[in-house]
Enzyme design. Sequence first.
Site, PDB file in Angstrom:
ATOM      1  CD  GLU A  44     -14.077  61.582 100.378  1.00  0.00           C
ATOM      2  OE1 GLU A  44     -14.678  60.794 101.200  1.00  0.00           O
ATOM      3  OE2 GLU A  44     -14.523  62.135  99.689  1.00  0.00           O
TER       4      GLU A  44
ATOM      5  CG  ASP B 215     -20.600  59.336 108.666  1.00  0.00           C
ATOM      6  OD1 ASP B 215     -20.526  59.294 107.380  1.00  0.00           O
ATOM      7  OD2 ASP B 215     -19.912  60.556 109.103  1.00  0.00           O
TER       8      ASP B 215
END
Lengths: 271, 399
Positions: free
Chosen positions: A45, A56
């Site tokens: 990824e 995040d």
Amino acid sequence: MSGRITKSLANGRGFIPFVTAGDPNDEVSLEICKLLANRGASVIELGVPFSDPMADGVVIQRSSQRAIDNGVNLRRVLSIAEKLSSASTVPIVLFSYLNPLLRFGVEELCSAARSAGIDGILTVDAVDSEAEELSRVLAKHEMSLISLVSPTTSDARLENICRNARGFIYAVSKAGVTGASGSLSGDAEKLTAKVRKFTDLPIAVGFGISTREQVENVWKFADAAVVGSAIVAEIEAALAAGDTLAHVEALIDQLLPLQKAAHTHKVEGSR
Amino acid sequence: MNFEPNNKGYWGEFGGRFVPETLVAPLDELSEAFLASRDDPEFHSELAGLLKDYSGRPTALYFAERLSNELGGARIYLKREDLNHTGAHKINNCLGQILLARRMGKTRIVAETGAGQHGVATATVCALFGLQCVVYMGSEDIRRQELNVFRMQLLGAEVRAVDTGSRTLKDAINEALRDWVTNVADTYYLLGSALGPHPYPLMVREFQSVIGREARQQILESAGKLPDLLVACVGGGSNAIGLFHPFLNDAEVQMTGVEAGGRGAALGEHAARFAKGAAVGVLQGTRSYVLQDDDGNIAATHSVSAGLDYASVGPEHSYLRDIGRIKYDSVTDSEALEAFQMLSRTEGIIPALESAHAVAFAVKAAPKMSREQVMIVNVSGRGDKDVDAVRQLLNGGAK
């Protein structure tokens, strides 16, 4: 190209590392990816840095900001991906917020991503109907939109997401942002079992996985474990000394049991 | 004409719900609760009671005769949202949403704040109902609005400083969203502007529309006609859409939303999302006009007013702008500072720096209009919170 992802995850015990592209710089970022491919990554990824990464935790926020400060943009991410795909057979998934992709242009992006050897794209803040256009254009270019599901996703929605999914299903292990957490909640296992009812695609579990114990635990009920913040934290820890690859390698030694993950992708030009 | 969004929260191409998957279910739950409350007379009567007895509504519509005379031209009326409890329009939305949160059984409230007005209003309604309250605020805004931080603490809220990005409203919203996504089970996100993922832009507009409903009735009584022009400042755009919305179908009523022109036209020097080079993007849950760089990263913004210092704008505004129903313009920091002083001097009303942007536009527009024409300017908040900052700017020769 989505076939490559599914195949790579077919035997279980999959390992999906996440790194922010261009952190600490483009060259080292590429070397990290090659190292990860060499050490058994089933899929890589590659994170597209964004100024406002609302899903995040602090580790990836800082990493994203470092990459932006280095001038990393989508074009440079694609260039890293291209070099990686010419050196390795490991499937590559772009992990991004929607706005940088829209700004680049969805058509142009998908065509450039395909040329760079990218297999799929995952958008954190555009799921299901909000990702329809991207999904359609990706499919036209034989790439996959990777779908996220969460412990809060309703059954009706799970069924619909699974019906349209390609590549693999990314199951978010907990309600929260990315980042290490002490223990894996029971939510992940329950969620994986529900998803299984709706699809035969491989299921990867991510968010908060940072230890060997957690990886092995995930392998008991899902096909792959995604490890992001733990790797990015090592990259950050190595900033001063600059021995990034040694740091990442040491983490992988801790993280993966000796017989390693199921797949080892052939890497050329790696150290 | 129908100005309702579709069932996915879109006005034309603007709006929607761009959030991590974990937030989809809580937003569905919120939409359901909101729609149920819309049709529930009991909800409306409880809210109306609070607006009247707790916040002091209806707020006055005041004919600013001295200001009108000084400028020459249009007769200027001020919608006095500054007279609300807590000193700004923000309380309208907070009272509505806190009733929803209670109906949904949530026990913990999180909110973001820029200038501190929404944070204060949220802390206030949480105190009123005895709910736990956490307010995220950029550390740059904390520096600019120290007094409001203390106010929130007095009211029992915990204020958490946000040190990421530009340390302003945008970063506070990111942090509030991160909190919400982590604590979805018991937490309600009380978003303060007509922004964010569906149903927030619609819901906030509904709760703020009390401004325009009152103003419409009041102006018909006092001026005997509908206004020719409505003026309001636009950060996220909640006070503006609240005033404008009940007039949208009155074709003769023109409307101008006033953005923060900051200190220059270059990217990073202002918060005028509709200025030249405007681009559509996705930020914090909604598709709208967004100030951004060529890579799609969100641009830094600047305004003397913390409440207007935001890189995007409510999606309904983007739609109304694109179909031409509302015009948008901007005024600079120094024009806003002048208007701040002018309204204080001529009318004895010290406006918030945000509202001073609307006044500054009125100062320019009124002389071009006739004495028969009527303008309503929304004084969205009072300026006490800004007095210290303005004193420093004027002493420092900010102009």
